[in-house]
Design a protein around this motif. Structure first.
Motif, PDB file in Angstrom:
ATOM      1  N   LEU A   1       0.835  -1.200   0.000  1.00  0.00           N
ATOM      2  CA  LEU A   1       0.000   0.000   0.000  1.00  0.00           C
ATOM      3  C   LEU A   1       0.873   1.255   0.000  1.00  0.00           C
ATOM      4  O   LEU A   1       0.608   2.214  -0.742  1.00  0.00           O
ATOM      5  CB  LEU A   1      -0.916  -0.012   1.223  1.00  0.00           C
ATOM      6  N   GLU A   2       1.912   1.254   0.817  1.00  0.00           N
ATOM      7  CA  GLU A   2       2.794   2.420   0.875  1.00  0.00           C
ATOM      8  C   GLU A   2       3.495   2.637  -0.461  1.00  0.00           C
ATOM      9  O   GLU A   2       3.746   3.776  -0.869  1.00  0.00           O
ATOM     10  CB  GLU A   2       3.824   2.257   2.001  1.00  0.00           C
ATOM     11  N   LEU A   3       3.796   1.560  -1.151  1.00  0.00           N
ATOM     12  CA  LEU A   3       4.405   1.684  -2.475  1.00  0.00           C
ATOM     13  C   LEU A   3       3.419   2.334  -3.447  1.00  0.00           C
ATOM     14  O   LEU A   3       3.793   3.213  -4.246  1.00  0.00           O
ATOM     15  CB  LEU A   3       4.820   0.301  -2.976  1.00  0.00           C
ATOM     16  N   GLU A   4       2.151   1.905  -3.370  1.00  0.00           N
ATOM     17  CA  GLU A   4       1.121   2.505  -4.218  1.00  0.00           C
ATOM     18  C   GLU A   4       0.948   3.994  -3.907  1.00  0.00           C
ATOM     19  O   GLU A   4       0.667   4.791  -4.804  1.00  0.00           O
ATOM     20  CB  GLU A   4      -0.220   1.791  -3.994  1.00  0.00           C
ATOM     21  N   GLN A   5       1.124   4.343  -2.643  1.00  0.00           N
ATOM     22  CA  GLN A   5       0.913   5.720  -2.202  1.00  0.00           C
ATOM     23  C   GLN A   5       2.189   6.562  -2.268  1.00  0.00           C
ATOM     24  O   GLN A   5       2.269   7.622  -1.653  1.00  0.00           O
ATOM     25  CB  GLN A   5       0.360   5.713  -0.776  1.00  0.00           C
ATOM     26  N   LYS A   6       3.190   6.052  -3.011  1.00  0.00           N
ATOM     27  CA  LYS A   6       4.431   6.801  -3.241  1.00  0.00           C
ATOM     28  C   LYS A   6       5.185   7.096  -1.946  1.00  0.00           C
ATOM     29  O   LYS A   6       5.698   8.204  -1.730  1.00  0.00           O
ATOM     30  CB  LYS A   6       4.157   8.094  -4.007  1.00  0.00           C
ATOM     31  N   ARG A   7       5.247   6.091  -1.083  1.00  0.00           N
ATOM     32  CA  ARG A   7       6.024   6.202   0.155  1.00  0.00           C
ATOM     33  C   ARG A   7       7.023   5.037   0.203  1.00  0.00           C
ATOM     34  O   ARG A   7       6.932   4.150   1.044  1.00  0.00           O
ATOM     35  CB  ARG A   7       5.091   6.180   1.365  1.00  0.00           C
ATOM     36  N   PRO A   8       7.988   5.017  -0.735  1.00  0.00           N
ATOM     37  CA  PRO A   8       8.886   3.861  -0.849  1.00  0.00           C
ATOM     38  C   PRO A   8       9.771   3.655   0.377  1.00  0.00           C
ATOM     39  O   PRO A   8      10.131   2.515   0.680  1.00  0.00           O
ATOM     40  CB  PRO A   8       9.712   4.164  -2.101  1.00  0.00           C
ATOM     41  N   GLN A   9      10.154   4.722   1.073  1.00  0.00           N
ATOM     42  CA  GLN A   9      11.009   4.542   2.240  1.00  0.00           C
ATOM     43  C   GLN A   9      10.288   3.727   3.313  1.00  0.00           C
ATOM     44  O   GLN A   9      10.893   2.888   3.975  1.00  0.00           O
ATOM     45  CB  GLN A   9      11.430   5.901   2.801  1.00  0.00           C
ATOM     46  N   ARG A  10       8.998   3.980   3.469  1.00  0.00           N
ATOM     47  CA  ARG A  10       8.209   3.196   4.431  1.00  0.00           C
ATOM     48  C   ARG A  10       8.129   1.738   3.984  1.00  0.00           C
ATOM     49  O   ARG A  10       8.172   0.824   4.814  1.00  0.00           O
ATOM     50  CB  ARG A  10       6.818   3.803   4.558  1.00  0.00           C
TER      51      ARG A  10
END
Length: 456
Positions: free
Chosen positions: A185-194
């Motif tokens: 989900l974080e990858l989809e939401q452009k939060r790759p560090q998370r």
């Protein structure tokens, strides 16, 4: 009393006897052939699409198998199927309750041995018909509960989905399912560090977890940490069948100017992927650079040579040392031929797969001449080029101290040590290499990873 009530009552009595310590009749005597025939007839009726007839036979079978674990569980699962096909929800619920009673008291459902397809079909019915709060009471349905929860999460918008996943992570801290779903989900939401943080936790527990490796590899690529990305994506099995993963891998190899490997990775994809227009510009870039960097005949082409992390006036790593060394053990004529064969294979190497044979030959020589430092370093370097870090680090350790005039070899050793978790050895080797080391984006990435805030 009709037959249905009689069979249900006998089952309840038998279970009550067990709970009181009276016990059941031993199953060692075997099942009655009459009831086995009822099970067969009920199964055939189900296959013919005759659920009413099937239910009649299977109710009798369940009555007759009170002391036989596998046959009782099979009868109840098939009976539930027949009742579901009839649309008789009350009967289905009663059969499910009987099965869970047996599971709670005897663990027969979880221990039963039968066709996995039968269990899957039964659990598909259960997932659609039994409330999730009911399923939560039975550990044997834990995986089914997680599947239901995961399916329900897909319908939620990102923010409540994230909140629900974080709640599930706190409830089941040892489960990898929820942090992986949150990482995606974080990858989809452009939060790759998370994503990197969440998948890192998973990989600490399960270093080969495919979902975590693939997700972290994509996250690293979006963070422009291509050295880390290609390391993860090389172990991601979906890199050959999933377009975003495949593109991330090839794009990062190209960003690192590892043109041969990028070309090989692209060529290994099925045409359904490699023909996608998203690869068009990248393919042209790879082909153009391959032509510009084409080696002279007989030159070895691999990542280590392409990077050439040494000063221009420093000879590339070779087997012969420039500083005086103790005379190594002399190779036999046969082994000298093997050594020549290794060099021939290396000169023709174009992809990491081409290094398997010379690596095996070099390792065999190094193992048979453990006091021959040059052979240890040769094996270590070839394994480095193949990104086989554990083997590379092992031979670097056996080779001992690396001369200061061989910064390339010292850098390779630093990378191998770092990738295998030996941070102290990695730092020592890298500091040895630094004075003569030629800087490049690839080299700089490892300097930062190994030395961190202490990087010069």
């Amino acid at each position: 009393m009709n037959l249905r009530r009689l069979s249900a009552g006998l089952l309840a009595s038998a279970l009550l006897s067990l709970s009181l310590g009276i016990g059941l009749v031993s199953p060692a005597f075997g099942a009655d052939p009459f009831y086995e025939q009822r099970l067969r007839e009920g199964t055939r009726a189900l296959e013919r699409g005759q659920p009413e007839e099937a239910a009649r036979h299977l109710r009798l079978a369940a009555f007759g198998f009170l002391t036989d674990r596998d046959l009782l569980v099979e009868s109840l699962m098939r009976l539930a199927q027949a009742q579901a096909d009839l649309g008789d929800s009350a009967a289905f619920d009663a059969t499910f309750e009987r099965l869970t009673d047996v599971e709670q008291r005897l663990s027969w459902y979880s221990q039963a041995e039968h066709d996995p397809d039968l269990r899957q079909a039964f659990e598909d019915l259960v997932a659609n018909r039994v409330p999730i709060d009911t399923l939560r009471r039975f550990p044997s349905f834990a995986d089914l509960v997680r599947e239901r929860l995961a399916a329900d999460l897909d319908s939620l918008p990102p923010r409540p989905r994230r909140e629900r996943l974080e709640q599930l992570i706190s409830e089941e801290p040892e489960s990898n399912r929820w942090p992986l779903l949150l990482a995606r989900l974080e990858l989809e939401q452009k939060r790759p560090q998370r994503t990197v943080e969440l998948t890192g936790t998973i990989l600490e527990r399960e270093p080969a977890d495919q979902g975590a490796l693939c997700a972290r590899g994509i996250a690293y690529s979006r963070l422009q940490n291509c050295p880390a990305a290609v390391t993860d994506l090389a172990r991601c099995e979906r890199a050959r069948v999933d377009l975003p993963i495949a593109f991330a891998q090839v794009d990062c190899l190209a960003s690192l100017e590892r043109w041969q490997e990028a070309s090989a990775a692209l060529g290994a994809l099925p045409t359904s992927l490699s023909g996608d227009r998203s690869f068009s510009r990248l393919r042209r870039r790879i082909d153009r650079n391959l032509k510009e960097t084409a080696p002279a005949p007989g030159a070895a082409v691999d990542q280590a040579a392409a990077e050439n992390p040494v000063q221009e006036d420093t000879p590339p790593p070779a087997i012969a040392e420039e500083t005086p060394q103790p005379t190594p053990p002399r190779l036999s004529p046969e082994d000298e031929s093997v050594q020549a064969r290794i060099q021939t294979l290396l000169s023709g190497a174009r992809t990491s797969g081409d290094l398997d044979r010379p690596a095996a030959l070099a390792a065999d020589l190094a193992d048979r001449y453990p006091d021959h430092r040059d052979l240890q370093l040769q094996a270590a370097e070839i394994y480095y080029r193949a990104s086989r870090w554990s083997e590379s680090a092992r031979y670097f350790r056996r080779g001992g101290d690396i001369p200061a005039n061989r910064p390339g070899i010292a850098f390779y050793a630093a990378v191998a040590y770092h990738e295998t978790g030996d941070d102290q050895a990695a730092e020592e080797s890298l500091r040895l290499a630094l004075p003569l080391l030629k800087r490049s984006p690839f080299v700089e990435s490892y300097i930062e990873r190994i030395l961190g805030a202490n990087a010069p």
